[in-house]
Design a protein around this motif. Structure first.
Motif, PDB file in Angstrom:
ATOM      1  N   ASN A 205       0.824  -1.211   0.000  1.00 55.47           N
ATOM      2  CA  ASN A 205       0.000   0.000   0.000  1.00 55.47           C
ATOM      3  C   ASN A 205       0.854   1.254   0.000  1.00 55.47           C
ATOM      4  O   ASN A 205       0.640   2.181  -0.774  1.00 55.47           O
ATOM      5  CB  ASN A 205      -0.904   0.043   1.243  1.00 55.47           C
ATOM      6  CG  ASN A 205      -2.138  -0.777   1.096  1.00 55.47           C
ATOM      7  OD1 ASN A 205      -2.653  -0.937   0.001  1.00 55.47           O
ATOM      8  ND2 ASN A 205      -2.629  -1.286   2.201  1.00 55.47           N
TER       9      ASN A 205
ATOM     10  N   GLY B  28      -3.329   3.392   3.742  1.00 62.17           N
ATOM     11  CA  GLY B  28      -4.700   2.976   3.973  1.00 62.17           C
ATOM     12  C   GLY B  28      -5.628   2.993   2.782  1.00 62.17           C
ATOM     13  O   GLY B  28      -6.838   2.885   2.951  1.00 62.17           O
TER      14      GLY B  28
ATOM     15  N   GLY C 248      -4.936   3.948   7.469  1.00 65.88           N
ATOM     16  CA  GLY C 248      -3.819   3.015   7.334  1.00 65.88           C
ATOM     17  C   GLY C 248      -2.992   2.938   8.602  1.00 65.88           C
ATOM     18  O   GLY C 248      -2.547   1.856   9.007  1.00 65.88           O
TER      19      GLY C 248
END
Length: 126
Positions: free
Chosen positions: A17, A25, A60
């Motif tokens: 990510n 996130g 995240g």
């Protein structure tokens, strides 16, 4: 052994990510967004116009806090019969946490969103 695999897999996904998108996130937020849309409706779109990347970034960071409780619940408290059942419970616990954190972020940003602020009424002098 299962703990080690889950820890490695979790941090690998977080690294993907962060590396691909620059924020940890994006996938977390995208996965819970349909449920947020059901809960908040048009307000969610207004908040996302201004704060989308901030919410995804903060989610995240907050999603990392669910890793250890997810392990404990999936592998120590609940004893599903198969390894895939344990992984399923682990993902469910994490998904619920992501939804709670994302809802908190939306609630936090609703009052700060210019399109959702109450407009002061004009007073007419006679």
């Amino acid at each position: 052994m299962e703990y080690i695999l889950l820890i490695i897999g979790t941090y690998l996904m977080m690294a993907v990510n962060r590396r691909l998108l620059g924020i940890p996130g994006f996938f977390y937020y995208s996965s819970v967004r349909p449920f947020l849309r059901l809960r908040y409706g048009e307000k969610l779109l207004r908040v996302e116009e201004v704060y989308y990347w901030e919410m995804a970034d903060q989610l995240g960071n907050m999603a990392q806090l669910a890793i250890l409780p997810g392990y404990l619940i999936a592998f120590d408290l609940i004893v599903p019969g198969t390894l895939w059942g344990k992984f399923g419970v682990f993902l469910l616990v994490n998904y619920i946490w992501w939804g709670i954190c994302a809802g908190y972020q939306v609630e936090k940003y609703i009052p700060q969103t210019p399109a959702l602020r109450p407009r002061p009424a004009k007073v007419r002098e006679s």
